[in-house]
Design a protein around this motif. Structure first.
Motif, PDB file in Angstrom:
ATOM      1  N   MET A   1       0.849  -1.175   0.000  1.00  0.00           N
ATOM      2  CA  MET A   1       0.000   0.000   0.000  1.00  0.00           C
ATOM      3  C   MET A   1       0.891   1.234   0.000  1.00  0.00           C
ATOM      4  SD  MET A   1      -2.886   1.145   2.775  1.00  0.00           S
ATOM      5  CE  MET A   1      -1.767   1.624   4.057  1.00  0.00           C
ATOM      6  N   GLN A   2       0.667   2.090  -0.972  1.00  0.00           N
ATOM      7  CA  GLN A   2       1.458   3.311  -1.059  1.00  0.00           C
ATOM      8  C   GLN A   2       0.546   4.515  -0.883  1.00  0.00           C
ATOM      9  OE1 GLN A   2       3.806   3.684  -4.591  1.00  0.00           O
ATOM     10  NE2 GLN A   2       4.523   5.698  -4.067  1.00  0.00           N
ATOM     11  N   ILE A   3       0.931   5.379   0.036  1.00  0.00           N
ATOM     12  CA  ILE A   3       0.185   6.603   0.285  1.00  0.00           C
ATOM     13  C   ILE A   3       1.114   7.769  -0.010  1.00  0.00           C
ATOM     14  CG2 ILE A   3      -0.928   8.025   2.040  1.00  0.00           C
ATOM     15  CD1 ILE A   3      -1.905   5.453   3.325  1.00  0.00           C
ATOM     16  N   ILE A   4       0.597   8.714  -0.775  1.00  0.00           N
ATOM     17  CA  ILE A   4       1.385   9.889  -1.128  1.00  0.00           C
ATOM     18  C   ILE A   4       0.704  11.111  -0.520  1.00  0.00           C
ATOM     19  CG2 ILE A   4       2.253  11.306  -3.014  1.00  0.00           C
ATOM     20  CD1 ILE A   4       2.110   8.712  -4.750  1.00  0.00           C
ATOM     21  N   ILE A  13      -4.050  16.384   5.844  1.00  0.00           N
ATOM     22  CA  ILE A  13      -3.280  15.155   5.656  1.00  0.00           C
ATOM     23  C   ILE A  13      -4.095  13.923   6.038  1.00  0.00           C
ATOM     24  CG2 ILE A  13      -1.251  13.875   6.456  1.00  0.00           C
ATOM     25  CD1 ILE A  13       0.227  16.580   6.560  1.00  0.00           C
ATOM     26  N   TYR A  14      -4.835  13.986   7.157  1.00  0.00           N
ATOM     27  CA  TYR A  14      -5.601  12.807   7.565  1.00  0.00           C
ATOM     28  C   TYR A  14      -6.641  12.441   6.508  1.00  0.00           C
ATOM     29  CZ  TYR A  14      -9.926  15.203   8.945  1.00  0.00           C
ATOM     30  OH  TYR A  14     -11.102  15.903   8.938  1.00  0.00           O
ATOM     31  N   GLU A  15      -7.217  13.441   5.824  1.00  0.00           N
ATOM     32  CA  GLU A  15      -8.187  13.168   4.768  1.00  0.00           C
ATOM     33  C   GLU A  15      -7.505  12.571   3.538  1.00  0.00           C
ATOM     34  OE1 GLU A  15     -10.737  16.430   3.708  1.00  0.00           O
ATOM     35  OE2 GLU A  15     -11.539  16.576   5.740  1.00  0.00           O
ATOM     36  N   GLN A  16      -6.291  13.028   3.233  1.00  0.00           N
ATOM     37  CA  GLN A  16      -5.547  12.444   2.119  1.00  0.00           C
ATOM     38  C   GLN A  16      -5.318  10.960   2.377  1.00  0.00           C
ATOM     39  OE1 GLN A  16      -2.123  14.690   0.597  1.00  0.00           O
ATOM     40  NE2 GLN A  16      -2.835  16.446   1.778  1.00  0.00           N
ATOM     41  N   ILE A  17      -4.926  10.636   3.612  1.00  0.00           N
ATOM     42  CA  ILE A  17      -4.691   9.236   3.977  1.00  0.00           C
ATOM     43  C   ILE A  17      -5.996   8.450   3.876  1.00  0.00           C
ATOM     44  CG2 ILE A  17      -4.070   7.676   5.879  1.00  0.00           C
ATOM     45  CD1 ILE A  17      -2.173   9.981   6.854  1.00  0.00           C
ATOM     46  N   THR A  18      -7.047   8.983   4.487  1.00  0.00           N
ATOM     47  CA  THR A  18      -8.354   8.317   4.489  1.00  0.00           C
ATOM     48  C   THR A  18      -8.829   8.059   3.063  1.00  0.00           C
ATOM     49  OG1 THR A  18      -8.925   9.415   6.566  1.00  0.00           O
ATOM     50  CG2 THR A  18     -10.744   8.527   5.295  1.00  0.00           C
ATOM     51  N   ASN A  19      -8.773   9.064   2.224  1.00  0.00           N
ATOM     52  CA  ASN A  19      -9.255   8.924   0.848  1.00  0.00           C
ATOM     53  C   ASN A  19      -8.441   7.928   0.039  1.00  0.00           C
ATOM     54  OD1 ASN A  19     -11.344  10.718   1.315  1.00  0.00           O
ATOM     55  ND2 ASN A  19     -10.187  12.482   0.593  1.00  0.00           N
ATOM     56  N   LYS A  22      -9.375   4.406   1.300  1.00  0.00           N
ATOM     57  CA  LYS A  22     -10.718   4.083   0.800  1.00  0.00           C
ATOM     58  C   LYS A  22     -10.645   3.693  -0.677  1.00  0.00           C
ATOM     59  CE  LYS A  22     -13.686   7.127   3.563  1.00  0.00           C
ATOM     60  NZ  LYS A  22     -14.551   8.326   3.488  1.00  0.00           N
ATOM     61  N   SER A  23      -9.924   4.481  -1.449  1.00  0.00           N
ATOM     62  CA  SER A  23      -9.804   4.213  -2.884  1.00  0.00           C
ATOM     63  C   SER A  23      -9.181   2.852  -3.142  1.00  0.00           C
ATOM     64  CB  SER A  23      -8.978   5.294  -3.572  1.00  0.00           C
ATOM     65  OG  SER A  23      -9.655   6.519  -3.538  1.00  0.00           O
ATOM     66  N   SER A  24      -8.157   2.513  -2.367  1.00  0.00           N
ATOM     67  CA  SER A  24      -7.500   1.212  -2.529  1.00  0.00           C
ATOM     68  C   SER A  24      -8.451   0.068  -2.207  1.00  0.00           C
ATOM     69  CB  SER A  24      -6.263   1.119  -1.630  1.00  0.00           C
ATOM     70  OG  SER A  24      -5.268   2.007  -2.058  1.00  0.00           O
ATOM     71  N   ILE A  25      -9.297   0.266  -1.199  1.00  0.00           N
ATOM     72  CA  ILE A  25     -10.273  -0.762  -0.827  1.00  0.00           C
ATOM     73  C   ILE A  25     -11.342  -0.882  -1.902  1.00  0.00           C
ATOM     74  CG2 ILE A  25     -12.080  -1.397   0.825  1.00  0.00           C
ATOM     75  CD1 ILE A  25     -10.247  -0.094   3.021  1.00  0.00           C
ATOM     76  N   LEU A  26     -11.891   0.245  -2.330  1.00  0.00           N
ATOM     77  CA  LEU A  26     -12.952   0.228  -3.335  1.00  0.00           C
ATOM     78  C   LEU A  26     -12.469  -0.293  -4.679  1.00  0.00           C
ATOM     79  CD1 LEU A  26     -14.767   3.578  -2.468  1.00  0.00           C
ATOM     80  CD2 LEU A  26     -15.536   1.252  -1.970  1.00  0.00           C
ATOM     81  N   ALA A  27     -11.196  -0.063  -4.996  1.00  0.00           N
ATOM     82  CA  ALA A  27     -10.630  -0.545  -6.258  1.00  0.00           C
ATOM     83  C   ALA A  27     -10.242  -2.011  -6.185  1.00  0.00           C
ATOM     84  CB  ALA A  27      -9.411   0.294  -6.633  1.00  0.00           C
ATOM     85  N   GLY A  28     -10.322  -2.586  -4.981  1.00  0.00           N
ATOM     86  CA  GLY A  28      -9.977  -4.000  -4.823  1.00  0.00           C
ATOM     87  C   GLY A  28      -8.497  -4.254  -4.633  1.00  0.00           C
ATOM     88  N   GLU A  29      -7.707  -3.187  -4.498  1.00  0.00           N
ATOM     89  CA  GLU A  29      -6.268  -3.350  -4.260  1.00  0.00           C
ATOM     90  C   GLU A  29      -6.025  -3.896  -2.857  1.00  0.00           C
ATOM     91  OE1 GLU A  29      -4.746   0.570  -4.987  1.00  0.00           O
ATOM     92  OE2 GLU A  29      -5.450   0.554  -7.050  1.00  0.00           O
ATOM     93  N   LEU A  30      -6.862  -3.468  -1.908  1.00  0.00           N
ATOM     94  CA  LEU A  30      -6.838  -4.012  -0.548  1.00  0.00           C
ATOM     95  C   LEU A  30      -8.106  -4.830  -0.389  1.00  0.00           C
ATOM     96  CD1 LEU A  30      -5.721  -0.886   1.541  1.00  0.00           C
ATOM     97  CD2 LEU A  30      -4.370  -2.925   1.052  1.00  0.00           C
ATOM     98  N   LYS A  31      -7.946  -6.060   0.054  1.00  0.00           N
ATOM     99  CA  LYS A  31      -9.081  -6.975   0.167  1.00  0.00           C
ATOM    100  C   LYS A  31      -9.428  -7.232   1.626  1.00  0.00           C
ATOM    101  CE  LYS A  31      -8.399  -8.963  -4.289  1.00  0.00           C
ATOM    102  NZ  LYS A  31      -8.671  -7.767  -4.979  1.00  0.00           N
TER     103      LYS A  31
END
Length: 123
Positions: A1-4, A13-19, A22-31
């Motif tokens: 998992m990479q967060i930029i 910053i906390y919203e950048q991390i959260t978003n 979330k995107s990684s989960i919704l895209a199926g990158e994180l299961k």
């Protein structure tokens, strides 16, 4: 998992991390059941405060994206398909709202915006 993290962003910053999580989960990158980095590790990797990562994880937990087990870590929560669809729809609505605001700022009509959407969806 990479967060930029973008320091120039107006988004906290906390919203950048959260978003991004979330995107990684919704895209199926994180299961479901995948371990996500501990708050301390993520804070260290991003060179930010643990308080910031704690807030991001609390937001993700509140929204049902992750769950935490004391002493074991944080994990991706089970997502049912209807809930994922609703969450994606909400993201699309937010993005479209931003597009509408931006198009109004430059005087783009609804018809021109629709044409642009049609062109982009054909690609």
């Amino acid at each position: 998992m990479q967060i930029i993290i973008f320091n120039s962003s107006k988004e906290p910053i906390y919203e950048q991390i959260t978003n991004q999580i979330k995107s990684s989960i919704l895209a199926g990158e994180l299961k479901e059941g995948d371990v996500i980095p501990s708050m301390r590790k993520l804070a260290k990797d991003l060179h930010i405060s643990v308080i910031t990562t704690k807030r991001a994880y609390e937001e993700l937990e509140k929204a049902g994206f992750i769950y935490s087990i004391v002493g074991k870590g944080s994990f991706v929560a089970e997502q049912n398909l209807e809930m994922i669809r609703e969450k994606k729809l909400k993201v699309i609505e937010e993005q479209l709202s931003m597009v509408i605001v931006n198009s109004r700022e430059i005087g783009l009509s609804t018809e021109e915006l629709q044409q642009l959407l049609n062109i982009l969806s054909e690609e």
